[in-house]
Each structure stands twice: as C-alpha cells, then as structure tokens.
Design an enzyme around this catalytic site. Structure first.
Site, mmCIF file in Angstrom:
data_model
loop_
_atom_site.group_PDB
_atom_site.id
_atom_site.type_symbol
_atom_site.label_atom_id
_atom_site.label_comp_id
_atom_site.label_asym_id
_atom_site.label_seq_id
_atom_site.Cartn_x
_atom_site.Cartn_y
_atom_site.Cartn_z
ATOM 1 N N CYS A 67 0.810 -1.223 0.000
ATOM 2 C CA CYS A 67 0.000 0.000 0.000
ATOM 3 C C CYS A 67 0.841 1.271 0.000
ATOM 4 C CB CYS A 67 -0.958 0.011 1.179
ATOM 5 S SG CYS A 67 -0.163 0.295 2.790
ATOM 6 N N CYS A 92 7.176 -1.564 7.207
ATOM 7 C CA CYS A 92 6.413 -2.678 7.783
ATOM 8 C C CYS A 92 7.092 -4.019 7.531
ATOM 9 C CB CYS A 92 4.987 -2.705 7.241
ATOM 10 S SG CYS A 92 4.840 -3.254 5.524
ATOM 11 N N CYS A 132 -7.312 12.867 2.030
ATOM 12 C CA CYS A 132 -7.407 12.388 3.422
ATOM 13 C C CYS A 132 -6.044 12.434 4.086
ATOM 14 C CB CYS A 132 -8.004 10.995 3.479
ATOM 15 S SG CYS A 132 -6.830 9.633 3.258
ATOM 16 N N CYS A 135 -2.041 8.578 2.951
ATOM 17 C CA CYS A 135 -0.973 8.055 2.095
ATOM 18 C C CYS A 135 0.156 9.049 1.905
ATOM 19 C CB CYS A 135 -1.521 7.656 0.733
ATOM 20 S SG CYS A 135 -1.929 9.070 -0.341
ATOM 21 N N CYS A 166 -3.381 5.326 -3.427
ATOM 22 C CA CYS A 166 -4.151 6.485 -2.987
ATOM 23 C C CYS A 166 -5.563 6.352 -3.550
ATOM 24 C CB CYS A 166 -3.514 7.784 -3.477
ATOM 25 S SG CYS A 166 -4.496 9.249 -3.062
ATOM 26 N N CYS A 168 -8.006 8.613 -2.737
ATOM 27 C CA CYS A 168 -8.657 9.925 -2.762
ATOM 28 C C CYS A 168 -8.409 10.701 -4.044
ATOM 29 C CB CYS A 168 -8.167 10.775 -1.594
ATOM 30 S SG CYS A 168 -8.636 10.218 0.050
ATOM 31 N N LYS A 416 4.751 -10.407 -18.742
ATOM 32 C CA LYS A 416 4.032 -10.531 -17.472
ATOM 33 C C LYS A 416 2.696 -9.829 -17.631
ATOM 34 C CE LYS A 416 4.257 -9.678 -12.485
ATOM 35 N NZ LYS A 416 5.027 -9.087 -11.363
ATOM 36 N N GLN A 755 -17.792 8.460 10.020
ATOM 37 C CA GLN A 755 -18.456 9.557 9.326
ATOM 38 C C GLN A 755 -19.678 10.035 10.097
ATOM 39 O OE1 GLN A 755 -17.995 7.014 5.401
ATOM 40 N NE2 GLN A 755 -18.898 8.953 4.845
ATOM 41 N N GLU A 1225 -19.350 12.834 -5.504
ATOM 42 C CA GLU A 1225 -19.819 11.549 -6.012
ATOM 43 C C GLU A 1225 -20.152 11.518 -7.504
ATOM 44 O OE1 GLU A 1225 -22.062 9.260 -2.522
ATOM 45 O OE2 GLU A 1225 -22.854 11.274 -2.821
#
Length: 1281
Positions: A67, A92, A132, A135, A166, A168, A416, A755, A1225
């Site tokens: 991520c 990580c 947001c 990331c 990402c 957003c 690939k 939310q 949206e």
C-alpha cells in the site's frame, strides 16, 4: 538443543561472534539505541517508529508492502561500493535489527514548520496532492529517496510509485507535483498548482541536499549477535560465517534475512530460532564477467540487478538481452520492495511455495541461468532452476547465479500479464528463447510459463516441435499452437482466473513473441502492431476552471488547510493517539464457517493462556442491546445488526467476540487461538444474485419498486436483450476501521474513525445501556471513508466501548486490512436483465427491466434500490418502461453505502442500454442518447455539445476507425456518456463560530467530518469570506458531540455545502451583533473591533443548524458529460486509457482545486470499479480477495494518460449554497464510459474474428484483463504471420 546456549557451542565454528546488548542507528539527527531486552527480533521498523519513537507520521495499512503508507527513506552503506545510498523501504517489512548503522528519514525529519519544508513536501501541497492525507507521508518519503538520489526524469517519477496506493486523489496531482521536480519537467504536462510562496523551505533543500546531516553511525564489520533468550539475531559478513552459525546449532531452525519481503506474501506462522542477517556479505552482492558469462551474487537486490542489467546491455552486445530482463524486473512488486528484495530471496520463495509465480525464476530459467549452491560442508554444486526446486536446501545457500552470453542468433522476450499496470503478480507470465540459424530454422527452444500449475515450467512438447522447423511459416505456427493447446493444463484455484483464459493467453503470448521477432518483410502490416507491447507515455493533466478574485478567499484555488501537516507527519489520525497508562488493544474473533452454521461452543482456553491476554467478550457480555445499528440513532435504521454473533452465523467472518490484550500483536495472535465449533445449519446459504434468481429461495428476493409503462410504441425494428452484472466494490480507505476509547469520570471518551458521530455515540450508549450523555465522541479527521464509515464503524466503536467499559481501561481497536475486508460490507452488487425494442432511429418503443440489488445478510438499513430506480429514469424518456426492482438478500456481509450508492449502478445501466442500442443499430451512440432524452434537458445537452467540440470527438472517431482498419491485434475505442446526478437535500448539521477577543482570530467547529473532501478548507474559506478577514485568521477545530450534537452522517456529497450554509448563518448573526459597535468606531481594525465588542459584552460565538426543511435550500441536478478513449492489446487483454475529457457542472466552486481533486479521485475510483477491482468468494462464502496481493484498485499507471477536467464557466447554481454544486460523487458515475470505450475497441476485434458475431458483449463484472481478452474472440487458428 537449548537455544539459550547454542551459540556458545562453537566446536565446529571458526568464527568469533561478539555478543551485543544494543542496536544502534539514527532516526532523524538523533542516535537511537535499542536494548535487546526491549524489542524481540520480529519487531518491524514501522512498529519501532510508531510505538517506541512515537513518530506516527509513518503510517501502515496492509503490512504487506503493497500500500505504500509505511514507506520511509534510509541512508545505508552499500557493502560493495562502500558508499552511502538513499533508498525507499517498506518499514512494515524491514526488521528493526536489520537497521544497524542505518540513517532513517521520516516525513517529520525532512521538513517541518520550524525548520522549513522540503521541496518534495512543498510541491505535493502546492499541487493539491493530498486529500485524506493517510498516504501522503509514504508518497513524500518515496519521492524524497528519488529526489536525493540524483537526477531523475518525469518517466522515473511515474515509474516509482507502483506500490503507493491512494484512493482519494486519483494520483494525477501527486504525479504532477513530483514530476515538477524532474530534470525534464514540462509545464505542459503538469496542470495547475496553487501559489504558496509563504511556505518556508528548508535552506538545506532549496537545491538537492548535498550535506550529510547525520553523524556517521559506527560501522561494524565483525560478526556479532543479539540474544533474545528464545532466539538470536546473528549479523555475518562472509559466507563462511553463515555456515559457522549453522554448524554451531545444526538442529536449530533458522532464517536467512535479506530483504524480508516474502513475508508480504506468505506470513510466517512461527518465528525461527536463529535469524542470520546476510545483507552485508559482500560475496553475495558482487558480480563478475568471465568466460562470456555473467556471475551475480545471489543476494543482489532486484533494484541493483535491474540497474546492472541496463548498464551491461549497453556495454556488451552479447548481453543485450539483459535489457529485457531489466524491463521484466521493473514489473515485479514496487520500488521499495525491489530495493530490499533479493534475487535469491525471490527464487527461494518459489522453492518453498511452488505455486508462487516468481518472475525471477521465470526469466532466469528462460535464458538458461544456473545456480551455484554451497552447503555447510563447503561443497559447491551447480543446479539449473528446475532441479533447484526439488533440491534439499537445508544448511545450504544460493551463492551465485550465472547467466550466459547470447549472440544475435538468440531471440529472447518475456511477458508478465497483470490485472493492473504495476505491483501485481502475474495472471500468466512467459519467457521465450529461440536460437535461429541463418535460414530461420529453430536450432533450440526454451518456452517457460508461470501461473499454469505449480508443476508446469517448460512447454517441452512445444520446444521439441519447434526444433528444426522454419519459424516464420504459418504451418509452423499452427503446429506449435496446437501442441501448446494440448500440453497446457492450468489448474483452477480461486481467486486465480479460470484455466481456459490462462491457456489461451499463454498461446497468444507465444504468437505475440513470434510476431515481435518476425522480419517486417515476412509479416502482414495489419499484424505488425500485435508483436509490440503497449508503451505508456508520460501522463499529463489539464484543469479548466474560473475563479472570482473579488470573492477571495472564496473561490480561490488553494491547497487543503491540513496539507502541510499531512506531508510533514504532523497530522494525527485515530491510531496515532499516544497510548494511555494501562493501554489495551482489541482484535475480533471471526466466524470461520459458512453462513447459516450454528455456533455450538466457543473455547478460549488457549487464547487466555497467552501472556498479555486480558479478556474475551462475546454476546453474553454486552450490558445492553447486541445491535450496532439502533433505530434511535436514525429513522433510516430499522434492521438490527449484531455486534457479536448471537448463535446463527450470518456470514463467513462475522464477528463472534473480542480478545483484549496488552498489545495489538498479542490480541491478534490470541484471536486466532480461539476455537469456535459449529454445527451445520438448517438453511442453505446463497451468495450471488444469479444463484438466487435461478433457485428462487423463499424470502431471498423481494419486489421493492414496480414501475408500469404508461404507453408502448409500435414501430419496433430491433429487439435487443442484455444482461448487466456488477459485484461488490471495497471502499479501500487507507485507514482501516478503528476506534480508541478512554474511560473517565464523565463516562467514555470515544475517538472513532467514523463519518457519523451521532451513530457512534448512540450505538455505544445503546450497547452499554447507559445514558447517551455518558458518551463523548471526538473526531479531528479520518483517513478516507467513501461511505464505509457511515454505519460500519459503529461495529468497531461498540466493541471497543464494551471492552473499555467492562475493564475500565483504555482500549484501541483497529482492524487489520484482512479483517477489515473480511468483515466490512461493500458496494451493493447489482444484476439486471433487459429487453428493449427500438425503431430505426434507435428511439425506445418499450423497455422491460428486471433489476436486483443485493443487500447482504443483515441488510436493509442501507438499501439503494429505490434510489437506483429513480435515477435510472431521471434523464431518459421512461413512459414506455416497465421496471421490476428487487432487493436480494444474500448470505454475505451486509452491503453498505459506497460512494454514489445506487446512482452509479443506475447511470451505468442506463448508459449501457443506450450503448447496446447503438451497437445493434450501428448508429451514433451520442445520437441514440439525444433521441431518447426527456424534453427540457437544455442544461445537459449544453454540456454534451461543449464536450463534443472541446474533446474533438468526431475527428477522433474517424482517426480511430482508420487505426482499427489498419491493425488487427491492437484496437482503439471511444465512448461518451452523459449524466444528471440528482442532488438531494437531507439531514441536519451544526456549525459553531467563535471569535476571540485577544486578537480577533476565529475558530470554527462543525458537525461534518474531514475525510479528505476538504470540508475544513471550504469551511474556513466561507467563514473568512463572510467575516471579511484573512484566511489565516480562521482555524477549524475537531468535531465533537457537545458543540455539534445529533448531526447527520457526513456523506451524500452534501455535508460541505450544509456546513458552509450554517457557517454563513453564524457569521450573519455575529456581524449583526458586531454592527452597532462598529458604527460607533472610526475605521477600526478587525482586532480593535472585536476587543471593543468584548468590552461591551457582545456575544462573540454563534451556532446554527442547517436542516432539510429550510425554505431556501432545495434539491438540484448535477450535470456532466465525459469522453474516454482506450487502446487495447487484443492478444493480452491489456489496455490503457489514452485520454479522458470530463465536464462537470460544479456551479461556482467555493474552492476549485479541492473540487477538481474530488472529481479526479471519484472518476479513478469508478475506473477501478469498472475494470480491475474484483471481489471473489469461494463456495462457502469465504472472501478470497481480501488483501493487497489479491485486490487491485488502480495504481499510478492505470490512470488516463491524458486527463482533462473542465468546470463550465459562467455557470452558477441559482439555488446552491454560494451558487456551488456538489462534486464528491457524481464523477464516479461517468466512469462507466471506460468499459464502454473498451467495448468499442473490442467490437472491432470481434468483427475481425467473426463477421457474424455480435459486436456487443454484456457487462459481467469488471472489464478486467481477463474479461477483455476472453471477449475478443481470440482463436489461435487465426494467428498468422
């Protein structure tokens, strides 16, 4: 053998190992010392940074390296060159004990408000590249490593972010920001950016930083170890030292530690006794050329190998094929993974997990590479890669890899094929190496495939068939294709694609390879492009909008208020909160049984034995109601949904209970130890709409809406039938569902990633059976949502509240990515069957539709079927439509609202039907839409006309037609759609504005939630505009239920407008109160005026509640039109979006850069829905696509190559707040244009393959690589030179 003493038994060892008690490295400018008694060896760098150093700018989400939120930069010493290099790494995956001597850079260290900001941070803010913000830190640090490494190009930038997700932004502004720093930066490709000259830039970094800011760490070159009692970490510097360690304890389990990246794919179930860190063994990192062979140290990183291959390919023609190998390595994982992942590690993963589709194994085996393996007895053996797979590797290492030189008679290529452009494992991978004589006869052949089945490597029969034959003859081609057809026997293991697709793709790749090496004079001009791979140029974007300087800061294009904090690691999210004294952590125990099973026993014995486990809670421990969707929270909620399973399993992975422990790791491990027993249920579970339609089980399908036609036309020239099937879409919020709960004297303080503060408050009180005023809810920001945190976070906050309340201890509960995907519902699946009769103009005479929406096992609270029907009939004449709309109740997790719920399916279905009509009648698709539009659509048709001219659609259609005539195996397509998105007025939201007498600055609080949409930025702009003060005098405070109680959920694209309205009313009230004082003063400054108001006891705070019953707020439509052009490689199913022209009716945008970001991000989310995002369950209802390895939203190289967005000018919304319109949206609904453009391209291929075939094929899930390939009617009998 006792692992406490194994290392001291060195009778067979010649190595003197020094025991160290401390690990030393640098973070920022400070030396960090880690005592082995404090951190176990499995501790990751990410855990250390966040939990022990409290540097929470570095995030995490997947813990798989997939991520990018965890990326940091590290200055490390290259053992071969003895020079420092800066690389990006996934924190990580990096074990903390690998970091000895490292200098670690995080987003907090490279720039901040005090010292100034790094150019990378500055540019990301300037180009509005954060939403947001979750990331952003990973993006910044990945780019920082590239920036500080030397010169780079825009192409390098675009190629470096395959592992940074990402949801957003849609990536375009991020790429524009970072490409602006490249040596070849071009303003023509970058788009608009904000002017932020007042941002302080770090003096060290106004150019590229040449200064070594950190004191050099101690460089150790003597073997040493760290003792942890049950295990040890050993750092070695030579091959002999590796074997000395093994000899010291031959029975101990061990792990050779290189990049540790395999743990991102295959999680370790047990930690080894011995970790042997081999990253500094120089012999394993060097290379040499001897006897016309290239010898690589096996532990060379993928990045170093790739760079070496490119260098040698230019220097020596005998190794020119290495360029192809480098290109293939570039498709493996992502830059941070390649920086630490090694050749041997990749190959050894294949050894241990033979189903692993190793690209390194494939390309090395194709060219005939060999491995030199050394054992504990110091004996060397040479193995080819096939034999290596069955070779016992205990107490052995891969020392080197030998690649041959190849002269011009050898023809090599590898492929690939992935579900997206980067950072994905192969659907099928293939390598081909043929040696041809002067007459083009095949002297030898190596044909290697991956992802066929674990035991299949070489197509041996096909290799034998080709040998001795003239390659460039159609007879030879057909013979080898027939042979492949017989010997390729793919397995079928979900979620891998079906066997027939993989077999046919494998054959097509063979054809593609042959075309690529066929001399031009021997192949058809139409076939020529089939031999080439799709090449993606550097992307570009343009944004066309207007502003009104007289209204500034309203309408001013500015970055988000939080952008700098997000880019510098200062912005805090829920799980960034510092631990409280006595902090505990929770992890869900999940039902691992098919729906309708009945729980017979829950055995927590083993879990509670685990040190650090505090408690287990299930349904019996809930003081109040076992329901996280209580009706008292909202009239919308009428269906109870269980916090913990009450007995009958509602869906696979339903939450059964909660383990509470002293660490997140302990809680998660203990949750796996809870043994839940089940008995078979009485009911049969159903998992798909089509299955329910076919079997019609009682109570599973119910009619929700029925629309009967008022008329029916009689001029029917064509009857068209079709199906429309779309499945779940995961929201892919970067911050998974989480909540922190702190008990106090006033009840519980809850910090949920929600939310809906009201639902979090009410549901927790309901579950605990305590007064609502005992629950205090606070939210500053959340890391993305897209609808997933309207209701679903209530499950998490209720569970955390139960644990905190019962224990009277602070509890944090964060779902891992896998748990989040398993438990949390997604976008409603939808299925439809339609029959439409049209006249010769394509005008609909009648339309019969049966449409179904899956609400899931406990669904009903968030049903979208009524909305779907309403929007379906919104712009097209529907008097002659018959619609039967049903909700279906599968036994999957409950569907939940997802960005543009219901509307995206409705607009998609309507546009699909129009396109299907156009395909069947062979009429212009735009004209079909005009023919069927309702009357009085002037606003919509105005935007359509604008699109046709602005996007130059007619000219491009002609060019595409000519291109498709000239090319058999590469096709282009174009499609246009129109949209009217009905924007409803609903709900209520508070705003509160306070003015401070000390200096006149202003604070705002509101009932919305900042989740990336820029609500706080718009709130501040509106407040500053309304009060007539500078923007920097306004601060937006976190939301809470004291100041803004009982508010509606943030969603439906309306909240920003609602809050803006409420702020305007607050400011009107304040100005009215201030007015009498101002009239008595002579030209006061704002600060003087406010101070005087204070002295005269003027109330300087105001609240206002926006609500749907206000007489001056009304629903309105949002119009839009979009054109998409695609290019499809018919032989692979791969495609790229060449260009998107998108017009959205945004009214007078309050904040145009914020709104542009919303449009681009929404469209790319829709792009993923219609192309690459596929949810797959097995026959038991178990979700299989539940991690970054298997679920693939779009990445940076999946977005349009040319992305143009336009807000029409002189286009105020007469009934909107400040004449604006919503943008969050509607653009997602226009992404249906992408699969339609793909179909337009594929239609040409279908006609070429079979002139009698229907040019149209149904929407059946995402238009994925597989779907596109299989619908192109590929048949190897048509594969000719």
């Amino acid at each position: 053998m006792d692992t406490l003493t194994w290392l001291f038994s060195q009778k067979a060892s010649s190595t003197t190992l020094q025991q160290l008690q401390e690990l030393k490295f640098y973070v920022h400018d400070q030396e960090h010392t880690v005592n082995t008694s404090d951190l176990p060896p499995e501790t990751s760098l990410n855990t250390y940074l966040r939990k022990y150093s409290h540097l929470t700018g570095t995030k995490y989400m997947c813990l798989e390296g997939g991520c990018g939120s965890c990326v940091v930069a590290a200055t490390v010493m290259d053992p071969v060159t003895n020079r420092e290099v800066i690389i990006a790494v996934n924190s990580c995956l990096v074990p903390i004990y690998s970091c000895s001597g490292w200098k670690i850079h995080t987003s907090e260290s490279i720039g901040n408000e005090k010292s100034g900001y790094h150019p990378v941070q500055q540019k990301l803010v300037q180009f509005n590249g954060t939403q947001c913000g979750f990331c952003s830190s990973g993006m910044v640090m990945n780019m920082y490593a590239l920036y500080e490494s030397g010169n780079f190009t825009m192409k390098d930038v675009e190629n470096s972010f395959g592992g940074n997700m990402c949801r957003c932004t849609g990536y375009r502004p991020i790429l524009s920001a970072f490409k602006s720093l490249a040596a070849d930066a071009s303003s023509d490709l970058l788009g608009k950016c904000a002017d932020i000259e007042d941002i302080r830039v770090c003096k060290k970094t106004q150019g590229q930083c040449k200064q070594n800011c950190l004191t050099p760490c101690i460089k150790r070159s003597q073997a040493h170890y760290y003792d942890f009692g049950k295990s040890r970490w050993v750092k070695v510097f030579s091959v002999n030292e590796i074997f000395d360690v093994m000899k010291s304890s031959p029975d101990a389990s061990y792990m050779l530690v290189g990049g540790n990246t395999a743990t991102g794919v295959y999680k370790r179930t047990k930690e080894p006794d011995v970790y042997i860190d081999i990253t500094s063994v120089k012999t394993l990192l060097e290379h040499s050329i001897s006897n016309d062979s290239l010898v690589l140290g096996a532990n060379m990183s993928l990045t170093n190998a790739m760079n070496l291959f490119y260098k040698l390919a230019k220097e020596d023609s005998k190794f020119s094929y290495l360029e192809n190998l480098g290109d293939h390595i570039d498709l493996i994982a992502n830059v941070p993974v390649r920086n630490t992942g090694t050749l041997a590690g990749n190959i050894f993963t294949k050894h241990e997990y033979q189903q692993f589709p190793s690209d390194i194994f494939l390309i090395l085996e194709t060219v005939g590479a060999t491995l030199t393996i050394v054992g504990i007895d110091q004996q060397e053996v040479t193995k080819n890669l096939v034999d290596f797979l069955s070779f016992d590797m205990k107490h052995k290492i891969i020392k080197s890899i030998t690649l041959p030189s190849l002269d011009a008679s050898y023809k090599y290529e590898s492929y690939k094929i992935m579900p997206r452009a980067q950072n994905a494992h192969a659907l099928v991978n293939a390598g081909f190496l043929l040696k041809l004589d002067d007459s083009n006869k095949v002297e030898s052949a190596r044909i290697v495939y991956g992802s066929i089945n674990p035991s299949f490597i070489h197509a041996q029969n096909s290799e034998a068939y080709l040998t001795g034959k003239n390659l460039f003859e159609n007879e030879t081609l057909q013979g080898v294709f027939e042979t492949l057809d017989k010997e390729l026997v793919p397995d079928f293991v979900l979620p891998d694609p079906p066997p027939e697709f993989r077999k046919q793709l494998a054959i097509a790749l063979m054809y593609k390879f042959i075309l690529s090496i066929t001399p031009d004079d021997k192949k058809s001009a139409r076939n020529k492009s089939g031999g080439a791979k799709l090449v993606r140029p550097v992307s570009s974007g343009t944004q066309d909008y207007e502003t009104n300087e007289s209204l500034y800061p309203l309408t001013q294009p500015i970055p988000k208020l939080e952008a700098l904090a997000q880019c510098s690691g200062q912005a805090k999210y829920i799980m960034d909160m510092h631990d409280e004294p006595g902090q505990l952590y929770g992890a869900f125990v999940l039902a691992k049984a098919t729906a309708c099973s009945v729980i017979s026993k829950i055995d927590t014995t083993e879990a509670l034995k685990l040190p650090g486990v505090v408690a287990f809670y299930d349904k019996n421990d809930i003081p109040g109601e076992n329901n996280f969707m209580p009706k008292k929270a909202s009239d919308l909620f009428s269906v109870p949904e269980e916090i913990f399973c009450s007995g009958v399993v509602k869906y696979y992975f339903q939450s059964v209970g909660l383990i509470v422990a002293t660490s997140q790791e302990i809680a998660e491990n203990a949750a796996e130890l809870v043994n839940v027993s089940y008995v078979e249920g009485k009911e049969t579970p159903y998992f798909t709409i089509r299955e329910m339609i076919a079997k019609n089980p009682e109570g599973k399908i119910n009619l929700a809406v029925k629309v009967e036609a008022k008329s029916k036309g009689s001029d029917v020239k064509h009857v068209i039938k079709g199906k429309f099937d779309v499945s779940w879409q995961y929201h892919y919020q970067m911050e998974t569902q989480c909540c922190a709960v702190i008990p106090g004297e006033d009840g519980l303080d809850i910090y949920p990633s929600t939310q809906s503060l009201n639902l979090a408050q009410t549901s927790a009180a309901n579950a605990l059976n305590i007064p609502v005023n005992k629950i205090n809810v606070f939210v500053r920001r959340i890391g993305g949502a897209y609808g997933s945190k309207i209701s679903r976070n209530s499950l998490v906050s209720c569970a955390a509240a139960i644990a905190a309340y019962k224990l009277q201890k602070p509890v944090k509960l964060q779902m891992s990515l896998i748990t989040n995907m398993n438990v949390i519902g997604k976008r409603n699946p939808c299925a439809a069957d339609y029959e439409v009769g049209v006249d010769e103009k394509g005008s609909i005479q009648y339309l019969n539709i049966s449409v179904y929406s899956d609400i899931g096992s406990e669904g009903g609270n968030e049903a979208v079927i009524s909305e779907l029907v309403y929007v379906l009939t919104f712009i097209y004449k529907s008097d002659n439509w018959n619609i039967n709309a049903y909700y279906a109740k599968s036994d999957n997790h409950t569907a939940t609202w997802c960005r543009a719920p219901g509307t995206v399916e409705a607009i998609g279905l309507a546009e699909v039907i129009m396109q299907h009509i156009a395909f069947t009648t062979n009429l212009d698709p735009i004209q079909i839409r005009r023919e069927n539009l309702k009357e009085n659509q002037a606003d919509l048709t105005k935007h359509l006309d604008d699109l046709i001219q602005w996007a130059d659609i007619e000219k491009r259609k002609q060019e595409i037609e000519e291109f498709n005539k000239a090319n058999r195996w590469v096709k282009r397509g174009i499609a246009s759609v129109i949209m009217t998105f009905p924007m409803y007025i609903f709900g209520n939201w508070y705003a509160h504005v306070s003015i401070y007498q000390g200096d006149g600055t202003v604070s705002v609080s509101h009932g919305g939630v900042e989740m990336g949409q820029g609500i706080n930025t718009k709130a501040a702009q509106v407040c500053a505009y309304a009060l007539g003060i500078p923007l920097n005098q306004v601060s937006v405070k976190p939301s809470n239920v004291l100041v803004t109680p009982n508010c509606m959920s943030t969603g439906g694209s309306l909240t920003s407008e609602a809050v803006a309205y409420a702020i305007l009313k607050c400011c009107d009230t304040l100005k009215e109160r201030i007015k009498p004082v101002k009239e008595k003063m002579k030209d006061p400054t704002w600060a003087e005026l406010i101070y005087q108001c204070h002295l005269e006891y003027v109330d300087l705070c105001a609240s206002y509640m926006y609500h749907a019953a206000l007489p001056d707020v009304k629903s309105y439509p949002v119009h839009g039109a979009t054109c998409v052009e695609t290019e499809v490689d018919i032989l692979t199913g791969l495609y790229q979006i060449k260009r998107v022209d998108l017009i959205e009716d945004a009214g007078n945008s309050m904040s145009p850069e914020i709104d542009i970001g919303q449009v681009e991000g929404a469209f790319i989310m829709g792009l993923g829905y219609w192309t690459s995002e596929q949810i797959i369950f097995n026959s038991e209802g178990e979700l299989l696509t539940n991690r970054t390895w298997t679920y693939k939203p779009p990445g940076v190289k999946d977005i349009p190559v040319d992305f143009r967005v336009k807000f029409p000018k002189n286009n105020p919304n007469p009934i909107g707040v400040l004449h604006s319109k919503a943008t969050g949206e509607p653009p997602l609904c226009m992404a249906i244009c992408v699969p339609l453009a793909i179909r337009d391209a594929v239609a040409s291929a279908r006609s070429d393959a079979d002139s009698t075939a229907d040019r149209w094929y149904n929407i059946d899930g995402p238009s994925s690589v597989e779907n596109t390939f299989m619908n192109s009617l590929n048949n190897y009998k048509q594969y000719t030179i």
